[in-house]
Design a protein around this motif. Sequence first.
Motif, short mmCIF file in Angstrom:
data_model
loop_
_atom_site.label_atom_id
_atom_site.label_comp_id
_atom_site.label_asym_id
_atom_site.label_seq_id
_atom_site.Cartn_x
_atom_site.Cartn_y
_atom_site.Cartn_z
N ARG A 71 10.27 9.76 8.56
CA ARG A 71 9.82 11.17 8.49
C ARG A 71 8.45 11.26 7.81
O ARG A 71 7.58 11.99 8.26
CB ARG A 71 10.85 12.01 7.73
N VAL A 72 8.29 10.51 6.74
CA VAL A 72 7.00 10.50 6.04
C VAL A 72 5.91 9.94 6.95
O VAL A 72 4.81 10.48 7.02
CB VAL A 72 7.10 9.70 4.72
N LEU A 73 6.24 8.88 7.67
CA LEU A 73 5.28 8.27 8.57
C LEU A 73 4.85 9.25 9.67
O LEU A 73 3.66 9.36 9.98
CB LEU A 73 5.85 7.00 9.20
N VAL A 74 5.79 9.99 10.23
CA VAL A 74 5.46 10.99 11.25
C VAL A 74 4.53 12.05 10.65
O VAL A 74 3.53 12.44 11.27
CB VAL A 74 6.73 11.63 11.84
N LEU A 80 -3.14 12.82 9.93
CA LEU A 80 -4.32 12.06 10.32
C LEU A 80 -4.84 12.51 11.69
O LEU A 80 -6.05 12.57 11.92
CB LEU A 80 -4.03 10.56 10.32
N ALA A 81 -3.94 12.83 12.62
CA ALA A 81 -4.35 13.32 13.94
C ALA A 81 -5.09 14.64 13.81
O ALA A 81 -6.12 14.86 14.47
CB ALA A 81 -3.14 13.47 14.85
N ILE A 82 -4.60 15.52 12.96
CA ILE A 82 -5.27 16.81 12.76
C ILE A 82 -6.65 16.61 12.13
O ILE A 82 -7.64 17.22 12.56
CB ILE A 82 -4.40 17.75 11.90
N VAL A 83 -6.74 15.74 11.14
CA VAL A 83 -8.03 15.47 10.49
C VAL A 83 -9.01 14.86 11.49
O VAL A 83 -10.18 15.27 11.58
CB VAL A 83 -7.85 14.55 9.25
N LEU A 138 -5.63 10.94 19.97
CA LEU A 138 -4.61 10.68 20.98
C LEU A 138 -3.70 9.54 20.56
O LEU A 138 -2.47 9.63 20.70
CB LEU A 138 -5.28 10.36 22.32
N ALA A 139 -4.26 8.48 20.02
CA ALA A 139 -3.45 7.34 19.56
C ALA A 139 -2.51 7.75 18.43
O ALA A 139 -1.34 7.33 18.39
CB ALA A 139 -4.36 6.20 19.11
N LEU A 140 -3.00 8.58 17.51
CA LEU A 140 -2.16 9.03 16.41
C LEU A 140 -1.02 9.92 16.89
O LEU A 140 0.11 9.84 16.39
CB LEU A 140 -3.00 9.75 15.35
N ILE A 141 -1.29 10.77 17.87
CA ILE A 141 -0.24 11.62 18.44
C ILE A 141 0.81 10.76 19.12
O ILE A 141 2.02 10.95 18.91
CB ILE A 141 -0.85 12.64 19.43
N VAL A 142 0.35 9.80 19.92
CA VAL A 142 1.29 8.91 20.62
C VAL A 142 2.11 8.11 19.61
O VAL A 142 3.32 7.93 19.78
CB VAL A 142 0.53 7.99 21.60
N ALA A 143 1.48 7.63 18.55
CA ALA A 143 2.19 6.87 17.52
C ALA A 143 3.25 7.73 16.85
O ALA A 143 4.38 7.27 16.61
CB ALA A 143 1.20 6.32 16.49
N SER A 144 2.93 8.97 16.56
CA SER A 144 3.91 9.84 15.90
C SER A 144 5.08 10.14 16.84
O SER A 144 6.24 10.16 16.41
CB SER A 144 3.27 11.13 15.41
N VAL A 145 4.80 10.34 18.11
CA VAL A 145 5.88 10.55 19.08
C VAL A 145 6.73 9.28 19.19
O VAL A 145 7.97 9.36 19.25
CB VAL A 145 5.31 10.95 20.46
N VAL A 147 7.30 7.06 16.87
CA VAL A 147 8.16 6.96 15.69
C VAL A 147 9.33 7.94 15.80
O VAL A 147 10.47 7.60 15.45
CB VAL A 147 7.35 7.22 14.39
N VAL A 148 9.07 9.13 16.31
CA VAL A 148 10.15 10.12 16.47
C VAL A 148 11.19 9.60 17.46
O VAL A 148 12.39 9.70 17.23
CB VAL A 148 9.59 11.48 16.93
N TRP A 149 10.75 9.04 18.57
CA TRP A 149 11.68 8.58 19.59
C TRP A 149 12.40 7.28 19.22
O TRP A 149 13.57 7.11 19.51
CB TRP A 149 10.96 8.35 20.91
N TYR A 150 11.66 6.35 18.61
CA TYR A 150 12.21 5.01 18.41
C TYR A 150 12.37 4.62 16.94
O TYR A 150 12.76 3.50 16.64
CB TYR A 150 11.33 3.97 19.11
N GLY A 151 12.08 5.54 16.03
CA GLY A 151 12.15 5.23 14.61
C GLY A 151 13.60 5.08 14.13
O GLY A 151 14.54 5.51 14.81
N PRO A 152 13.76 4.48 12.97
CA PRO A 152 15.11 4.31 12.43
C PRO A 152 15.75 5.65 12.08
O PRO A 152 15.08 6.57 11.60
CB PRO A 152 14.88 3.46 11.17
N THR A 153 17.02 5.75 12.35
CA THR A 153 17.73 7.01 12.04
C THR A 153 18.37 6.90 10.67
O THR A 153 18.57 5.82 10.12
CB THR A 153 18.81 7.27 13.10
N ALA A 154 18.71 8.08 10.16
CA ALA A 154 19.28 8.13 8.81
C ALA A 154 20.73 7.73 8.80
O ALA A 154 21.44 7.77 9.71
CB ALA A 154 19.13 9.55 8.26
#
Length: 154
Positions: A71-74, A80-83, A138-145, A147-154
């Motif tokens: 979650r923090v990584l996303v 960073l994408a916004i900046v 674009l790379a940061l947006i794709v990376a965040s997506v 992490v959301v799709w394939y990141g570890p779950t709680a």
Amino acid sequence: MAARVTPGPTGRSEDHLLSAAVRARTAEELREVREAAANWRTALAAMLTLVTAVSVIRGRDTIVGLASGARVLVGVLLLLAIVAACMGAFLASRSAFGLPKAEPAVRRITDLVVAERARVHRAVRDLRAAIVLTFVTLALIVASVGVVWYGPTA
């Protein structure tokens, strides 16, 4: 005591022709660069809108099942994408419109050539940086997506 002002020497016809040619050529180059910069600015604004819309519309529902580190990584990736998008939009706008500033009057034709070329080079440099920031965004947006799709779950 009164100061006496007299006109300087008249310019040579070849200097006038060269001056007109330099101004015409650099004006055309600058117009082309600024036109391209305006289009890149639009692309960056669209990406910024995308990041903002996804963050607001999907909000916490998107990351609620992720582990806290993911979650923090996303959040960091989206920040960073916004900046990057904001910096890119600024540079694209500066390339497209320039920044107003006082410029000294030129005394020689070579000074005119240098000044005109510097203006074009600044616009090109800003446009190149804006293009790089577009792809970084674009790379940061794709990376965040990702992490959301394939990141570890709680």
